[in-house]
Design an enzyme around this catalytic site. Structure first.
Site, short mmCIF file in Angstrom:
data_model
loop_
_atom_site.label_atom_id
_atom_site.label_comp_id
_atom_site.label_asym_id
_atom_site.label_seq_id
_atom_site.Cartn_x
_atom_site.Cartn_y
_atom_site.Cartn_z
N ALA A 65 -21.51 -24.05 -9.99
CA ALA A 65 -20.57 -22.97 -9.66
C ALA A 65 -20.22 -23.10 -8.18
O ALA A 65 -20.97 -23.68 -7.40
CB ALA A 65 -21.23 -21.62 -9.93
N GLY A 108 -24.32 -24.95 -12.79
CA GLY A 108 -23.32 -24.63 -13.81
C GLY A 108 -22.71 -25.88 -14.44
O GLY A 108 -22.25 -25.84 -15.59
N GLU A 111 -25.01 -26.80 -17.06
CA GLU A 111 -24.94 -25.76 -18.10
C GLU A 111 -23.71 -25.93 -18.98
O GLU A 111 -23.79 -25.77 -20.20
CB GLU A 111 -24.96 -24.37 -17.45
CG GLU A 111 -26.34 -24.03 -16.88
CD GLU A 111 -26.36 -22.77 -16.04
OE1 GLU A 111 -25.43 -22.59 -15.21
OE2 GLU A 111 -27.29 -21.96 -16.21
N GLU A 131 -30.50 -24.12 -8.72
CA GLU A 131 -30.26 -22.75 -8.27
C GLU A 131 -31.41 -22.18 -7.46
O GLU A 131 -31.22 -21.35 -6.58
CB GLU A 131 -29.98 -21.84 -9.48
CG GLU A 131 -28.63 -22.05 -10.15
CD GLU A 131 -28.63 -23.12 -11.23
OE1 GLU A 131 -29.58 -23.93 -11.30
OE2 GLU A 131 -27.68 -23.17 -12.03
N1 DAK Z 1 -20.00 -25.20 -4.48
C1 DAK Z 1 -19.10 -25.30 -3.46
N2 DAK Z 1 -18.86 -26.44 -2.79
C2 DAK Z 1 -19.56 -27.52 -3.16
C3 DAK Z 1 -20.52 -27.50 -4.20
C4 DAK Z 1 -20.72 -26.26 -4.89
N3 DAK Z 1 -21.57 -26.14 -5.91
N4 DAK Z 1 -21.06 -28.73 -4.32
C5 DAK Z 1 -20.45 -29.50 -3.39
N5 DAK Z 1 -19.57 -28.78 -2.70
C6 DAK Z 1 -18.68 -29.22 -1.62
C7 DAK Z 1 -19.47 -29.45 -0.35
O1 DAK Z 1 -19.66 -28.25 0.34
C8 DAK Z 1 -18.57 -30.40 0.38
O2 DAK Z 1 -17.50 -29.69 0.94
P1 DAK Z 1 -16.98 -30.00 2.44
O3 DAK Z 1 -18.17 -29.84 3.31
O4 DAK Z 1 -16.49 -31.42 2.38
O5 DAK Z 1 -15.88 -28.99 2.69
C9 DAK Z 1 -17.99 -31.26 -0.73
O6 DAK Z 1 -18.15 -30.50 -1.93
C10 DAK Z 1 -18.74 -32.58 -0.91
O7 DAK Z 1 -20.11 -32.27 -1.04
P2 DAK Z 1 -21.25 -32.95 -0.15
O8 DAK Z 1 -20.72 -33.36 1.18
O9 DAK Z 1 -22.42 -32.06 -0.18
O10 DAK Z 1 -21.53 -34.28 -1.01
P3 DAK Z 1 -22.85 -35.13 -1.09
O11 DAK Z 1 -22.50 -36.37 -1.85
O12 DAK Z 1 -23.48 -35.29 0.26
O13 DAK Z 1 -23.88 -34.25 -1.95
C11 DAK Z 1 -24.47 -32.85 -3.86
C12 DAK Z 1 -23.58 -34.02 -3.29
C13 DAK Z 1 -24.01 -32.57 -5.26
C14 DAK Z 1 -25.93 -33.31 -3.89
C15 DAK Z 1 -24.32 -31.63 -2.92
O14 DAK Z 1 -22.93 -31.37 -2.72
C16 DAK Z 1 -24.97 -30.39 -3.48
O15 DAK Z 1 -26.19 -30.24 -3.41
N6 DAK Z 1 -24.13 -29.48 -4.00
C17 DAK Z 1 -24.61 -28.19 -4.49
C18 DAK Z 1 -25.30 -28.35 -5.81
C19 DAK Z 1 -25.83 -27.03 -6.32
O16 DAK Z 1 -26.66 -26.36 -5.66
N7 DAK Z 1 -25.34 -26.60 -7.48
C20 DAK Z 1 -25.76 -25.35 -8.11
C21 DAK Z 1 -24.83 -24.27 -7.66
S1 DAK Z 1 -25.34 -22.68 -8.34
C22 DAK Z 1 -22.71 -17.87 -13.69
C23 DAK Z 1 -22.52 -19.09 -14.28
C24 DAK Z 1 -23.00 -20.20 -13.67
C25 DAK Z 1 -23.65 -20.10 -12.46
C26 DAK Z 1 -23.84 -18.89 -11.86
C27 DAK Z 1 -23.38 -17.74 -12.49
N8 DAK Z 1 -22.24 -16.69 -14.29
C28 DAK Z 1 -21.34 -16.88 -15.44
C29 DAK Z 1 -22.61 -15.40 -13.89
C30 DAK Z 1 -24.06 -21.34 -11.83
C31 DAK Z 1 -24.62 -21.39 -10.60
C32 DAK Z 1 -24.66 -22.68 -9.92
O17 DAK Z 1 -24.21 -23.67 -10.40
#
Ligand code: DAK
Length: 257
Positions: A65, A108, A111, A131
């Site tokens: 997400a 997400g 998921e 998360e």
């Molecule tokens: N959200 C927003 N931006 C994101 C992102 C994300 N999940 N993942 C990556 N980006 C953005 C980065 O901020 C970066 O943006 P800039 O800095 O260039 O502006 C760009 O994408 C490239 O990312 P990185 O520079 O970080 O790229 P790397 O290759 O170094 O790293 C990575 C890739 C995938 C390991 C890293 O980006 C990362 O850790 N990303 C976050 C992964 C994460 O924590 N995902 C879980 C998010 S929580 C719901 C339904 C679902 C959910 C919640 C509620 N409801 C229906 C209520 C789900 C929640 C989640 O998914």
């Protein structure tokens, strides 16, 4: 159709929906989920479409997400608006849907892949529920579907540690059905989609419904449900055609009725 965050294409009886927010590794912002939901409605209403493929880019299926949107949410906003409804469009979609995963499928992203019926992954795919690192927990089935897919211990490991597994481990644990080289992912996904797309659409939908029932029922209830759906296939022309074709040693010509 004018989408900003996804691409939609149709080939024969297969709809291909590509998540397309490359700058953000296909992070699932509200607008993307809205567009995905609309595209699924469209694929559902088009009787010529039998199967949907959901894919991302080579680098990311979806990195979760959109955290920059999520950070502003409050308990009150969650209470007022049930965000999960649009996400669940995937899990309630009635036609077969295949996730074709390359790169990151996190949070997400993992998921929505699990909401699909089949996951085919490239050798660079990475799955996880990180998360916990953000001070929250999965919210679109990551604590539920993951357990069913990989078992309690592995699911706990992923959810509690926020660790990431590669495609080989995902295959070993049954999260995905097939692991293919990245450069063959589209081809292998299309082969499977085309094979499924040749079947009778109503029978496909009944078969999918029967398999999904196993998530929600005990064996006895599931068996009763399966039998009812099996019996209902006997009201369809395509059931008759399938059996006649076999007995006449010819391929079936399904008319989807
Ligand atoms: N959200 C927003 N931006 C994101 C992102 C994300 N999940 N993942 C990556 N980006 C953005 C980065 O901020 C970066 O943006 P800039 O800095 O260039 O502006 C760009 O994408 C490239 O990312 P990185 O520079 O970080 O790229 P790397 O290759 O170094 O790293 C990575 C890739 C995938 C390991 C890293 O980006 C990362 O850790 N990303 C976050 C992964 C994460 O924590 N995902 C879980 C998010 S929580 C719901 C339904 C679902 C959910 C919640 C509620 N409801 C229906 C209520 C789900 C929640 C989640 O998914």
């Amino acid at each position: 159709m004018n989408y900003k965050n996804i691409k939609y294409a149709e080939q024969n009886k297969v709809a291909i929906i590509q998540l397309h927010r490359p700058k953000f590794l296909n992070a699932l912002c509200d607008e993307l989920i809205e567009e995905l939901s609309n595209a699924l409605d469209y694929a559902n209403s088009n009787n010529d479409i039998h199967v949907v493929i959901l894919k991302g880019s080579e680098k990311a299926f979806a990195a979760g997400a959109d955290i920059s949107e999520m950070k502003n949410l409050t308990l009150l906003s969650h209470i007022k608006e049930d965000f999960i409804a649009k996400w669940e469009k995937i899990s309630t979609f009635k036609k077969p849907i295949i996730a074709s995963v390359a790169g990151y499928a996190l949070g997400g992203g993992c998921e929505i892949a699990m909401m699909c019926d089949i996951i085919i992954a490239a050798d660079n795919a990475k799955f996880g529920q990180p998360e916990i690192n953000l001070g929250t927990i999965p919210a679109a089935g990551g604590t539920q579907r993951l357990v069913k897919a990989v078992g309690k211990s592995k699911a706990m490991e992923l959810v509690l540690s926020g660790g990431i597994i590669d495609a080989k481990e995902a295959l070993d644990f049954g999260l995905i059905s097939k692991l293919v080289p990245l450069n063959d992912l589209d081809n292998q996904t299309a082969l499977l989609a085309n094979k499924i797309a040749k079947k009778s659409l109503p029978i496909l939908m009944l078969a999918k419904e029967a398999v999904l029932k196993s998530f929600e029922s005990n064996l006895k209830e599931g068996m009763v449900f399966e039998r009812k759906l099996f019996q209902s296939t006997f009201a369809l022309e395509d059931r008759k055609e399938g059996m006649e074709a076999f007995l006449n040693k010819r391929p079936p010509n399904f008319n989807n009725n």
